[in-house]
Write an enzyme that holds these catalytic residues in place. Structure first.
Site, PDB file in Angstrom:
ATOM      1  N   ALA A  19      12.626   3.176   9.907  1.00 44.53           N
ATOM      2  CA  ALA A  19      11.465   2.372   9.526  1.00 44.53           C
ATOM      3  C   ALA A  19      11.789   1.695   8.206  1.00 44.53           C
ATOM      4  O   ALA A  19      11.861   2.341   7.164  1.00 44.53           O
ATOM      5  CB  ALA A  19      10.228   3.260   9.383  1.00 44.53           C
ATOM      6  N   SER A  21      10.768  -0.818   5.339  1.00 46.23           N
ATOM      7  CA  SER A  21       9.636  -1.529   4.727  1.00 46.23           C
ATOM      8  C   SER A  21      10.072  -2.683   3.846  1.00 46.23           C
ATOM      9  O   SER A  21       9.239  -3.460   3.387  1.00 46.23           O
ATOM     10  CB  SER A  21       8.816  -0.542   3.881  1.00 46.23           C
ATOM     11  OG  SER A  21       9.570  -0.113   2.762  1.00 46.23           O
ATOM     12  N   VAL A  24      13.587  -0.178  -1.564  1.00 50.01           N
ATOM     13  CA  VAL A  24      14.894   0.437  -1.809  1.00 50.01           C
ATOM     14  C   VAL A  24      15.069   1.737  -1.023  1.00 50.01           C
ATOM     15  O   VAL A  24      16.171   2.035  -0.537  1.00 50.01           O
ATOM     16  CB  VAL A  24      15.106   0.673  -3.326  1.00 50.01           C
ATOM     17  CG1 VAL A  24      14.086   1.658  -3.882  1.00 50.01           C
ATOM     18  CG2 VAL A  24      16.516   1.158  -3.609  1.00 50.01           C
ATOM     19  N   CYS A 113      -2.255   5.764   7.668  1.00 47.77           N
ATOM     20  CA  CYS A 113      -1.161   4.891   8.099  1.00 47.77           C
ATOM     21  C   CYS A 113      -0.004   5.709   8.663  1.00 47.77           C
ATOM     22  O   CYS A 113       0.537   5.397   9.724  1.00 47.77           O
ATOM     23  CB  CYS A 113      -0.684   4.036   6.925  1.00 47.77           C
ATOM     24  SG  CYS A 113       0.651   2.897   7.340  1.00 47.77           S
ATOM     25  N   CYS A 210      -1.319  -0.749  -0.081  1.00 48.35           N
ATOM     26  CA  CYS A 210      -0.576  -2.005   0.020  1.00 48.35           C
ATOM     27  C   CYS A 210      -1.442  -3.199   0.380  1.00 48.35           C
ATOM     28  O   CYS A 210      -1.096  -4.337   0.068  1.00 48.35           O
ATOM     29  CB  CYS A 210       0.538  -1.857   1.044  1.00 48.35           C
ATOM     30  SG  CYS A 210      -0.035  -1.453   2.715  1.00 48.35           S
TER      31      CYS A 210
END
Length: 394
Positions: A19, A21, A24, A113, A210
């Protein structure tokens, strides 16, 4: 023979979906696994597109981050896919966040989430792509148990530990999840990013929530729930009206500043009564909570939670906020479900927050599970709080 991901077979014969995003941590996770020879596939979720948020420093899962994830995948030589989960994310995370706030709670959308999007929907996609596991850049550890199955543990670096947000992960999901960064520090991760020559090596960390473009929750809530900010009364612990407010969504339990009422002593938000549209305020000592009642409990300890409670009480260590250290508590089953008695009490506990259970107070303690706070029982009653205030001369 098992490989480094505790799966049968050679790395080159093992497909892993990562996964990504665009940050880093997930980028280094993909690069590490690729370097070990795994058949790595990068997947980025398009979760929202709220204009300013797509370019805001600290945002994730939109705009620039998708570009960064794609660039990293190209740099390390792995296939990369972007999946549109925007409608699903709005339904399962953003809308629930707004509903919880309107109900006077303090929600933790990152838990939702992980629970509903990443570790359910994305995990299903990973399996459809033929992957043996889904790997993420979370700072948390997963280890095999001697009698089979896997357990979840806190990360090596306490300041980076994200286990608080992953308590709802199920046993079945743990079997298919891997967290390669759990035993690394953030400094080590950034150094690895430089060694892999990744352009995002010095990219700032994403913020917890976010999808809030400006950092002001009320703007999101008022847009999603027009009319949610209904005015009401600000009252003391006895119900005496001290003033008016423009909507309980502007307040959180434990808040002191911006109450809009004057008193001869400091006042804090003690409780939010959504049904009556009331903000209840009181002295600091009224914030102390002694008992927490939980809902939607997920148990990751040995056997079942009922087995753990067979003696009536079970000693645990709990976190009621991600930034606070675990503290000693007792787990029990009350009349309405699982309850937690805090040995030393805790200030500012609010319904909607997560209460995460551990088997130790420090180190890489095992995550025993947790639940969402349904209600909090004050350590002292309103009359005691008033008496304490009078005795102190406030």
């Amino acid at each position: 023979m098992r490989n480094s991901l505790d799966l049968e077979g050679r790395p080159e014969d093992t497909r892993v979906v990562v996964a990504m995003s665009g940050g880093v941590d997930s980028s280094v996770t993909a690069a590490l696994l690729k370097a070990e020879g795994y058949d790595v596939v990068g997947v980025t979720l398009q979760l929202y597109d709220h204009g300013a948020a797509t370019h805001r420093k600290g945002a994730c899962c939109a705009g620039q981050d998708i570009h960064d994830a794609r660039a990293v995948a190209e740099r390390i030589g792995i296939p990369h896919y972007v999946l549109d989960y925007e409608s699903r994310f709005k339904e399962m995370v953003i809308d629930r966040f707004a509903e919880s706030y309107v109900a006077g709670e303090t929600p933790v959308p990152c838990v939702e989430c992980n629970q509903s999007i990443k570790f359910r929907d994305l995990l299903t996609t990973a399996c459809e792509l033929g992957a043996g596991v889904l790997a993420t850049g979370h700072y948390v550890a997963s280890r095999a148990l001697p009698n089979g199955g896997r357990a979840l543990y806190r990360a090596r670096e306490e300041e980076r530990d994200q286990s608080y947000f992953l308590f709802a992960t199920t046993r079945e999901q743990l079997e298919l999840l891997r967290f390669p960064l759990g035993d690394k520090t953030k400094a080590q991760t950034r150094e690895l990013a430089r060694q892999f020559d990744l352009s995002i090596a010095d990219k700032p960390d994403s913020q917890d929530i976010c999808f809030v473009p400006t950092g002001r929750y009320t703007e999101v809530i008022e847009r999603l729930k027009p009319g949610a900010a209904e005015p009401g009364d600000i009252v003391d612990l006895t119900g005496r009206v001290l003033g008016r407010h423009a909507g309980i969504i502007h307040f959180t339990v434990g808040q002191r500043r911006g109450l809009g009422v004057a008193a001869g002593h400091p006042l804090y938000v003690v409780r939010l009564d959504a049904a009556a549209r009331r903000v209840v305020v009181g002295p600091r000592e009224a914030l102390r909570t002694s008992r927490i009642k939980l809902r939607d409990v997920n148990w990751l300890g040995e056997d079942t939670v009922d087995h753990a409670l067979c003696a009536g009480w079970h000693e645990v260590f709990v976190k009621v906020r991600s930034t606070r250290p675990p503290q000693p508590a007792w787990l029990s089953r009350g009349a309405t479900g699982i309850e937690v008695d805090l040995v030393a009490g805790e200030d500012g506990v609010s319904p909607g927050q997560a209460c995460v259970l551990y088997d130790a107070a420090d180190g890489q303690a095992r995550v025993l599970g947790g639940g969402f706070i349904a209600s909090a029982v004050p350590a002292i009653q309103p009359t005691q709080a008033r008496e304490a205030r009078v005795a102190s001369g406030a």
